[in-house]
Design an enzyme around this catalytic site. Sequence first.
Site, PDB file in Angstrom:
ATOM      1  N   HIS A   1       0.024  12.597  -5.434  1.00 28.04           N
ATOM      2  CA  HIS A   1      -0.963  12.852  -6.482  1.00 28.04           C
ATOM      3  C   HIS A   1      -0.289  13.096  -7.822  1.00 28.04           C
ATOM      4  O   HIS A   1      -0.756  12.671  -8.871  1.00 28.04           O
ATOM      5  CB  HIS A   1      -1.819  14.057  -6.108  1.00 28.04           C
ATOM      6  CG  HIS A   1      -2.867  13.743  -5.099  1.00 28.04           C
ATOM      7  ND1 HIS A   1      -3.842  12.786  -5.315  1.00 28.04           N
ATOM      8  CD2 HIS A   1      -3.100  14.228  -3.854  1.00 28.04           C
ATOM      9  CE1 HIS A   1      -4.630  12.723  -4.236  1.00 28.04           C
ATOM     10  NE2 HIS A   1      -4.196  13.582  -3.344  1.00 28.04           N
TER      11      HIS A   1
ATOM     12  N   ASP B   1       5.226 -33.879   4.558  1.00 27.73           N
ATOM     13  CA  ASP B   1       6.457 -33.107   4.453  1.00 27.73           C
ATOM     14  C   ASP B   1       7.610 -34.095   4.285  1.00 27.73           C
ATOM     15  O   ASP B   1       7.886 -34.893   5.177  1.00 27.73           O
ATOM     16  CB  ASP B   1       6.626 -32.267   5.725  1.00 27.73           C
ATOM     17  CG  ASP B   1       7.733 -31.246   5.587  1.00 27.73           C
ATOM     18  OD1 ASP B   1       8.599 -31.416   4.704  1.00 27.73           O
ATOM     19  OD2 ASP B   1       7.738 -30.282   6.370  1.00 27.73           O
TER      20      ASP B   1
ATOM     21  N   GLU C   1       6.192 -30.577  -0.053  1.00 28.06           N
ATOM     22  CA  GLU C   1       5.105 -30.503   0.921  1.00 28.06           C
ATOM     23  C   GLU C   1       3.768 -30.466   0.214  1.00 28.06           C
ATOM     24  O   GLU C   1       3.646 -29.881  -0.850  1.00 28.06           O
ATOM     25  CB  GLU C   1       5.220 -29.221   1.742  1.00 28.06           C
ATOM     26  CG  GLU C   1       6.228 -29.262   2.855  1.00 28.06           C
ATOM     27  CD  GLU C   1       6.198 -27.967   3.649  1.00 28.06           C
ATOM     28  OE1 GLU C   1       5.093 -27.483   3.932  1.00 28.06           O
ATOM     29  OE2 GLU C   1       7.277 -27.455   3.965  1.00 28.06           O
TER      30      GLU C   1
END
Length: 694
Positions: free
Chosen positions: A632, A107, A199
């Site tokens: 629906h 990092d 990172e």
Amino acid sequence: MEESESASDKPRPWQSYHTVYTNAKAGMDGVDKEQVQRVVYEMSKGSKYFENEERKEAFIRQKIEHMRARAAKLSAADLSHYQKVADKRILELESTRDLSRIWLHVDMDAFYAAVETLSNPSLKGKPMAVGSMSMISTANYEARKFGVRAAMPGFIARKLCPDLIFVPTDFKKYTYYSDLTRKVFWDYDPNFMAASLDEAYLDISKVCEERSITGAEIAEELRSRVHEETGLTCSAGVAPNRLLAKVCSDINKPNGQFVLPNDRMAVMTFISSLPFRKIGGIGKVTENILKGVFGISTCEEMLQKGSFLCALFSHSSADFFLSVGLGLGGTDTPEARFRKSISSERTFSATEDAALLYQKLADIAEMLSADMQKEGLSGRTLTLKLKTASFEVRTRAVTLQKYISSSDDILKHASNLLKAELPISLRLIGLRVSHFNEDKRGVPGDPTQKTLTTFLISGDPSRRTGDDQRSLGSDLSDLHFISEKETAMSLDNNETCHHEFRDPFERKHLSDIDDKNCISSINAFEMEKIDELSSNKTAAMVNTADVKERTTRSPKRDLSRVSEDDSSIQREPEDSNPDRLNKEPITSGNEEFFSLNQMEMLFWVDDYKCSLCGAELPSSFVEERQEHSDFHLAERLQKEESGTGSSSLIPRLRIVPKDYSGSQNRRKKHKSSLKQGMHLPIDSFFTKKSSWQL
DNA sequence: CGTTACTCT
DNA sequence: TTAAAGAGTAACG
């Protein structure tokens, strides 16, 4: 670490306003947290943003209340049952533990800020933040001493630190330095997983073995090489899996490292006292919920509350929590991952001027299309994202039959989506395309890279293991930088591909669980499965015809030509007898809805079950039935329509009231409040799905 | 499939 | 005045 509230009788309103900045991070040691809290509160109070935050927090409080009630209702029998379920899951998860790999998480320290300081050394030693008055991306350590943090708006940061220097973001620069670091990473693990520009995760098992040195030594060496190559410092964590490695890299930041040995006891000891907020994937909300409902805050306590977790959360959430408690997560070999969506969004000063909004939309479509062309992407699903003046976020999507990528196509469909929302006052518009054409998805542009790229990506045999989660955010979008980059050295080609690998840990599914385990555990959960509709159906969607007629015609007609004609289409009739759909399938005196006639009959078997899908919904659930029918209906329309290209009908079907500018209260949030108010007898016993993650 | 919420950088 | 942008996943309707 946590802001400790000293008991006192004086009112301290700012303490109740919890922002993300309260999350103690590296470099915040000598900071007067209470002071920071107060300033943030004072600057925030009364703003639209603040009000929205309050609404969200209130909502979470309700969620917590609801869950507490459900937890309290669990009988002794329930608990003993769920205890068994949890114990079993724990055993199964434990059996997947793999201590054979050594993972390293790197990092970079205050990456953007550090890069900016490299290119402008006069910034050294001065408090500085990368970002703008609106938003700060990252701050250097001098600034952090004042409480300035990433994700904090600049004007608040300036209040905390009047001498703060602002530097605008310059992603090209960061990408360039990111590439330099990745070259180093590559030497240690050619399959490293980039998690973002700053990172990455490396599986260093092999290097360690080959050179017969420790993870700690590799970490030292790697960090010093990164420094040589870039002039930047980074921190590293070494652990048996990615989840732990990520936690470890934060411990001795900046410019430090921490090693957790591949030893079960060491892991358990480490994890036991660890606040779960440190775990990737557990954010502010989850922390609040777990604290609020169970009063826990460490990973170890997750195991102790295993039965409750299994009772109240979904299978996958419970699994994740339990594995956190065990210190498991992310040991598998990285696979090729493809980008799944591409998007573009912009914030602007809020407006309800439709012409202006369409113009913004056109701009976004243009930008998005350009980005897509760069990567040769095209997709079938277009999602419009809106943020109202009051910070409420909405999305509206269509899935088409054709793959689109041109700005014209994007704009055409996006306009239809937007039109259905007018009038509205917005501060942000965004567009996202997903559902890519498999052929040309993901492989970054440059044809000269193709051989290598395809080679590396084709190493994607094991598609199984839904082991991902973590976003990797910003860096994918920068892939094109890499390929475009003049300097692009040959090695970079390799790295470019690796950027596609992603995702640090497996959160929701442990990839290394074998199928047997999965199945058995699923069964355990399945037994509890009950009619989710009745437990989750939400109440009361007001069926007001949103009368806001589009008195506001867009001047940019051409943008919305496709749906031009549908201004004649009626919306849901105002009367809307809730039972209408129950009696007969939507006759609707409306020809435009002709397609509905093709819908199979929807009725309630024994006045109880949906004839289409079997969902059970007692007749007393009037609103729910309405909603179910509409579901629906929409499903139907959508199917029929995705072919025609004109999708303007769908948005029109919404029964929920839209809201505009200020009054965004109602709908969504109330959905759940209402739900929680509803009487749901069975669900408190069996539900595995909680209202969690609404 | 569409929508929302959460998370991360 | 001023609270980002881009991405992924889960869960539910």
